[in-house]
Design an enzyme around this catalytic site. Structure first.
Site, PDB file in Angstrom:
ATOM      1  N   ASN A 162     -24.622 -11.958 -31.851  1.00 46.82           N
ATOM      2  CA  ASN A 162     -25.832 -11.488 -32.506  1.00 46.82           C
ATOM      3  C   ASN A 162     -25.995 -12.015 -33.924  1.00 46.82           C
ATOM      4  O   ASN A 162     -27.107 -12.080 -34.444  1.00 46.82           O
ATOM      5  CB  ASN A 162     -25.858  -9.959 -32.526  1.00 46.82           C
ATOM      6  CG  ASN A 162     -24.535  -9.349 -32.947  1.00 46.82           C
ATOM      7  OD1 ASN A 162     -23.505  -9.631 -32.345  1.00 46.82           O
ATOM      8  ND2 ASN A 162     -24.548  -8.526 -33.972  1.00 46.82           N
ATOM      9  N   GLN A 190     -28.405 -10.378 -26.507  1.00 45.74           N
ATOM     10  CA  GLN A 190     -29.051 -11.400 -27.323  1.00 45.74           C
ATOM     11  C   GLN A 190     -29.504 -12.605 -26.508  1.00 45.74           C
ATOM     12  O   GLN A 190     -30.437 -13.309 -26.903  1.00 45.74           O
ATOM     13  CB  GLN A 190     -28.102 -11.863 -28.435  1.00 45.74           C
ATOM     14  CG  GLN A 190     -27.811 -10.815 -29.489  1.00 45.74           C
ATOM     15  CD  GLN A 190     -29.033 -10.468 -30.333  1.00 45.74           C
ATOM     16  OE1 GLN A 190     -30.015 -11.178 -30.379  1.00 45.74           O
ATOM     17  NE2 GLN A 190     -28.946  -9.343 -31.029  1.00 45.74           N
ATOM     18  N   GLY A 211     -33.930  -3.766 -24.062  1.00 45.84           N
ATOM     19  CA  GLY A 211     -35.364  -3.877 -24.213  1.00 45.84           C
ATOM     20  C   GLY A 211     -35.832  -4.335 -25.576  1.00 45.84           C
ATOM     21  O   GLY A 211     -36.668  -5.234 -25.692  1.00 45.84           O
ATOM     22  N   CYS A 336     -26.290  -3.825 -37.714  1.00 47.12           N
ATOM     23  CA  CYS A 336     -25.342  -2.713 -37.813  1.00 47.12           C
ATOM     24  C   CYS A 336     -24.553  -2.748 -39.116  1.00 47.12           C
ATOM     25  O   CYS A 336     -23.945  -1.763 -39.492  1.00 47.12           O
ATOM     26  CB  CYS A 336     -24.383  -2.753 -36.633  1.00 47.12           C
ATOM     27  SG  CYS A 336     -25.206  -2.637 -35.036  1.00 47.12           S
TER      28      CYS A 336
END
Length: 421
Positions: A162, A190, A211, A336
Site C-alpha cells: 500500500n 491495493q 470496496g 494507518c
C-alpha cells in the site's frame, strides 16, 4: 468507457491519495441507492420484498467473482478488508487444529495481517514467521522455502504494498506453500482493480479485496474462499455468507462493491492501468528533472502498481513537504501511519535510513487524475521544495537538466505489465 464527472470539485486540492481511499464513483452510488429505499427487504426472507434484494446480492457476488477469476459461491462479503484478513488467517489456523499452528507472513504486510498474526500467537499459541524483504520490498521465494514445514497452516503475502506499490511474486510463493500442504492467503486490497488479478492463476486459496480502494463506499469488502477450504467462522449466527460471516447482509453495500468490480474490469480492459501509469511517470519525470540527483524512488521500479509513486527528496521531510504544498492531498506513508513522526515500518524494513524514510511521500493517482492535475501537483511540490531547501542550502543545488531518480530510469509507465504477481 463513459466516465462521469470527477467527484473532486474545481479549486479543491489535487487528490493523489487513492491508495488511502478512493472517491465513490457516481455510477456506484446510483446502483446502490434503490436498496437504501424501496429495495429494503431482507434477502433471506421468502416473500416478494426479498426477491429483488436476493437477486441483487447474487448479481453482486458474480461481479466480484468475475474481477478476480473466481466462482460466485466463493465470494464472502465482509465489512472491511481487516475483517476479511481476520477471517482468512484466524479461520485457517483454528480450522487446521493442533497439527498446523504456524503462520508465515512478511514484514511489510498491512497491519490488518500483522496484528492478526500477533493475536493468533498471543491468544492461540500460533507460531508466526515474518519473512524479510529486499531493498525493493520484494520477498525472496528462497526465504519462504526455508521457513515452510508441515506445521504451516497458512502463508499470507499481499499482492501489492500500500505504500510503495511493490508487486510480490504471489504465484511463485503460493506454489511453494501448496507444496507443503499449506493454504495461501493474498491481501489484494491495493491490487484488485488496478492490475489484473486472477486468483486461480495466482494459486490463492483466500484473497481479500476492499470496496473503498476501488471506488465503492467504506464498510464493504470481500474474501474469496476457494471451494473446499475450511475456515472457522469469525462471526457466528444465522448462517449467512456460507456460515462464515453471520448477520443480515447489507445489500446496498454489496451492490456497490459488485458495481465497482464490474467498472474496474471494464476499465482494465480499456487500458486504464496503462494510462494512469503514464501519468505517474510524467509526475516522476517532472520532479527528477527539477531536482537531479535528489529524487529517490522507494520500492521497485518495474514490479509496482501503475498508480503509485513513493519518493524521497533530499533536504525535506514528508510531513514538511506536504504541509508546504496545501494544493496537494497526498500521504507520507500508509494512511494507518499518517501523522507519525517515526519512519514508516515498511520503508525501514526495506533498509532505508531514517532520513530518507522520513522524507518519503506517497503519491497515488486514480480514475479521475488528469495531466493537468499531475502538472499542478508537480508545481506544488517543486515550489514547496524550493521553499524548504533553497538551492545550495543542503549541498544539492536544484537544477533543470534531465534527471534520474536513485539510479532508476524514469519513464516505465507500463513496465509492471511484463511482470506477474
Amino acid at each position: 468507457m463513459n466516465m462521469p464527472a470527477s467527484p473532486v470539485q474545481d479549486g479543491d486540492p489535487v487528490y493523489l491519495d487513492h491508495n488511502a481511499t478512493t472517491p465513490v464513483d457516481p455510477r456506484v452510488v446510483k446502483a446502490m441507492l434503490p436498496f437504501l429505499t424501496s429495495g429494503f427487504g431482507n434477502p433471506s426472507s421468502e416473500h416478494a420484498y426479498a426477491t429483488g434484494p436476493r437477486a441483487a446480492l447474487a448479481r453482486a457476488r458474480r461481479q466480484v467473482a468475475a474481477l478476480v477469476g473466481a466462482d460466485a459461491e466463493e465470494i464472502v462479503f465482509t465489512g472491511s478488508g481487516s475483517e476479511a484478513n481476520n477471517l482468512a488467517l484466524r479461520g485457517a489456523v483454528l480450522a487446521a487444529g493442533d497439527r498446523r499452528r504456524r503462520v508465515i507472513t512478511q514484514v511489510t504486510e498491512h497491519p490488518a495481517v500483522l496484528e492478526t498474526c500477533r493475536a493468533l500467537h498471543r491468544l492461540h499459541g500460533a507460531e508466526v514467521t515474518y519473512l524479510p524483504v529486499d531493498e525493493r520490498g520484494l520477498v525472496d521465494p528462497a526465504d519462504l522455502v526455508e521457513a515452510l514445514d508441515d506445521r504451516t497452516a497458512v502463508v499470507s503475502v499481499m499482492a501489492a504494498n500500500n505504500e510503495t506499490g511493490t508487486l510480490q511474486p504471489v504465484a511463485d510463493l503460493a506454489r511453494l506453500a501448496h507444496d507443503h500442504g499449506a493454504l495461501f492467503h493474498c491481501d489484494a486490497a491495493q491490487a484488485a482493480g488496478k492490475v489484473p488479478v486472477d486468483a486461480r492463476a495466482l494459486g490463492a486459496d483466500l484473497l481479500t479485496l476492499v470496496g473503498h480502494k476501488m471506488y465503492a463506499p467504506k464498510g464493504v469488502a470481500a474474501l474469496l474462499v476457494r471451494t473446499g477450504v475450511r475456515l472457522e467462522p469469525l462471526v457466528y449466527g444465522g448462517g449467512q455468507e456460507r456460515g462464515l460471516r453471520a448477520g443480515t447482509e447489507s445489500v446496498a453495500l454489496a451492490v456497490a462493491l459488485g458495481t465497482a468490480a464490474a467498472l474496474a474490469a471494464e476499465e482494465l480492459a480499456d487500458g486504464g492501468a496503462r494510462q494512469v501509469g503514464e501519468l505517474r511517470d510524467r509526475l516522476h519525470r517532472r520532479l527528477a528533472q527539477e531536482f537531479p540527483g535528489r529524487v529517490h524512488l522507494n520500492g521497485c521500479d518495474r514490479r509496482r502498481l501503475p498508480n503509485t509513486l513513493n519518493i524521497s527528496i533530499d533536504g525535506t521531510t514528508g510531513h514538511g513537504l506536504l504541509a508546504a504544498a496545501p494544493a496537494l492531498a497526498a500521504s507520507t506513508g500508509s494512511a494507518c501511519h499518517s501523522g507519525a513522526t517515526t519512519p514508516s515500518p515498511v520503508l525501514s524494513a526495506m533498509g532505508l535510513d531514517d532520513t530518507r524514510a522520513l522524507a518519503a511521500v506517497r503519491l497515488s493517482l486514480g480514475r479521475w487524475t488528469t495531466p493537468a492535475d499531475v502538472d499542478r501537483a508537480a508545481g506544488a511540490l517543486i515550489d514547496a521544495v524550493h521553499a524548504l531547501a533553497p538551492a545550495g542550502a543542503d549541498g544539492h543545488g536544484a537544477g533543470h537538466g534531465p534527471g534520474r531518480a536513485s539510479g532508476h530510469e524514469v519513464g516505465h509507465g507500463a513496465g509492471y505489465w511484463s511482470a506477474t504477481l
